[in-house]
Write an enzyme that holds these catalytic residues in place. Sequence first.
Site, mmCIF file in Angstrom:
data_model
loop_
_atom_site.group_PDB
_atom_site.id
_atom_site.type_symbol
_atom_site.label_atom_id
_atom_site.label_comp_id
_atom_site.label_asym_id
_atom_site.label_seq_id
_atom_site.Cartn_x
_atom_site.Cartn_y
_atom_site.Cartn_z
ATOM 1 N N HIS A 22 0.599 -1.135 -0.235
ATOM 2 C CA HIS A 22 0.076 -0.057 0.013
ATOM 3 C C HIS A 22 1.031 1.341 -0.130
ATOM 4 C CE1 HIS A 22 0.130 0.219 4.430
ATOM 5 N NE2 HIS A 22 -0.788 -0.937 4.676
ATOM 6 N N HIS A 76 -5.122 -9.267 13.602
ATOM 7 C CA HIS A 76 -5.448 -8.087 12.966
ATOM 8 C C HIS A 76 -5.971 -8.428 11.741
ATOM 9 C CE1 HIS A 76 -4.351 -4.400 10.941
ATOM 10 N NE2 HIS A 76 -3.221 -4.595 10.534
ATOM 11 N N GLU A 78 -6.209 -6.738 8.945
ATOM 12 C CA GLU A 78 -5.750 -6.546 7.343
ATOM 13 C C GLU A 78 -5.613 -7.626 7.007
ATOM 14 O OE1 GLU A 78 -2.476 -3.538 7.314
ATOM 15 O OE2 GLU A 78 -3.114 -2.901 5.371
ATOM 16 N N ASP A 80 -3.449 -9.052 4.628
ATOM 17 C CA ASP A 80 -2.046 -9.460 4.610
ATOM 18 C C ASP A 80 -1.776 -10.661 5.717
ATOM 19 O OD1 ASP A 80 -1.941 -7.391 6.355
ATOM 20 O OD2 ASP A 80 0.316 -7.253 5.983
ATOM 21 N N HIS A 148 -1.686 -1.945 14.039
ATOM 22 C CA HIS A 148 -1.607 -0.771 13.193
ATOM 23 C C HIS A 148 -3.155 -0.350 12.690
ATOM 24 C CE1 HIS A 148 -1.292 -0.780 8.131
ATOM 25 N NE2 HIS A 148 -1.104 0.446 8.695
ATOM 26 N N ASP A 167 1.969 -6.748 13.381
ATOM 27 C CA ASP A 167 2.724 -5.670 12.825
ATOM 28 C C ASP A 167 3.975 -5.041 13.827
ATOM 29 O OD1 ASP A 167 1.469 -6.037 10.503
ATOM 30 O OD2 ASP A 167 -0.023 -4.309 10.559
ATOM 31 N N TYR A 195 10.413 0.104 8.200
ATOM 32 C CA TYR A 195 9.137 -0.357 8.610
ATOM 33 C C TYR A 195 8.052 0.595 9.331
ATOM 34 C CZ TYR A 195 5.145 -3.681 9.684
ATOM 35 O OH TYR A 195 3.763 -4.067 9.632
ATOM 36 N N HIS A 226 5.590 -10.072 10.269
ATOM 37 C CA HIS A 226 6.460 -9.659 8.970
ATOM 38 C C HIS A 226 7.989 -9.829 9.309
ATOM 39 C CE1 HIS A 226 2.990 -8.230 6.651
ATOM 40 N NE2 HIS A 226 2.947 -7.177 7.672
#
Length: 401
Positions: A22, A76, A78, A80, A148, A167, A195, A226
């Site tokens: 993104h 989370h 999101e 991903d 996040h 995250d 990051y 990640h």
Amino acid sequence: MIAIAPDIYWTGYIDWNLRNFHGYQTPGGSTYNAYLVRDEQPALIDTVKHYGWEEMRAALEEVVDLSAIRYLVSQHAEMDHSGSIFRLWERCPRAELVCSPQGKQALEKQFFTRGGDPGRVRWKVVNSGDELSLGKYSLRFVHTPMVHWPDSMVSFLPEQGILFSNDAFGQHYASTERFADEAGTETALREAEKYYANIVLPYGRQVEKVLSGIGDLSLKMICPSHGLIWRRPEDIARILSLYGEWARYESWPRAVVIYDTMWGSTEKMAQKLYSGFVRAGLSTRLINLQVSDNSSVITEVMRARLVAVGSPMLNNHVLPAVAGLLTYMRGLKPKNRRGFTFGSYGWAPGGFREMEDWLRDAGIAPGHEPVYAQYVPGREIDARLEEAASSLAGQIPKKEA
Ligand code: FEO
């Protein structure tokens, strides 16, 4: 599948080809880390992006019968991390889906607006401080809103001192190594900094809350969603300490001069400013946006106490690369820095106002009057830039960067 600790397995996906997350340019790819806790009640913590589903499934099946999985923890929503969760859910008849209240809302709105029935899902909504027994092990949840997204949470496995941090403390970095010390701690820290600058920067206050929420935990391992896992005590101490500094918006006594140029006038001004800072003894970075990416630039901005931005006028606006960077910066809000704007124009200087406003919107207050040159900068502009550089450098206490 990789065992990272007794009964704990990494079952994620290495995304070697990811180049843009993104808007965050990721030349080194990334990983989406899913972790299986093998116990009487097996639990999977997070999943992977939708296109990593087959790899995650194969890794899981090496260690567990999918039908035995008891908990799917969505830390989370999101995509991903949640992109494969419902494909997995379909194959886990015993599983409850564990998430925060905001996580449930987000998952419902992401996955059920075009069909399907969220009522079929066995939701287990958890609050901060809730614990879940898996048998030999347990998971304690801590909500970490805005690190996040509003739904974010982390999970702590006290029996082994493992924090699954989602995250937080992550890096967009693809590698076959799973631990920071295997891949190189300095590399991992550099990627963690980038990051943070590109993902976490606006949420300093919330990061401070996370740090205080996990402050009394005895951490033996931090497993982000990640990149690389932190396991050496000195590495854990370093990443926690750096997160504290970044959350407080601390910076180095350094200037960064960022510009784009049309016919060379703004570049001349950038170079004059740069030499002025160097002459004043200030560590300085000179960045031409024509050959730089915004994700690297914002990392330099996070380090620097002084941020100078220059553009020529094009149709009474700043150049697109400058507008793009400032738009990105306005979202990320690198506070506690001084700003300065400069640039060149032919006949219509009105668009400089947007550059000044956007820098202010990014949380960067001006430290000196702007300097703008008509057509080509002459000696008078040189002198004004030298004075600005000296005045701005004088506002920054000098010590080693
Ligand atoms: Fe890695 Fe906010 O998702």
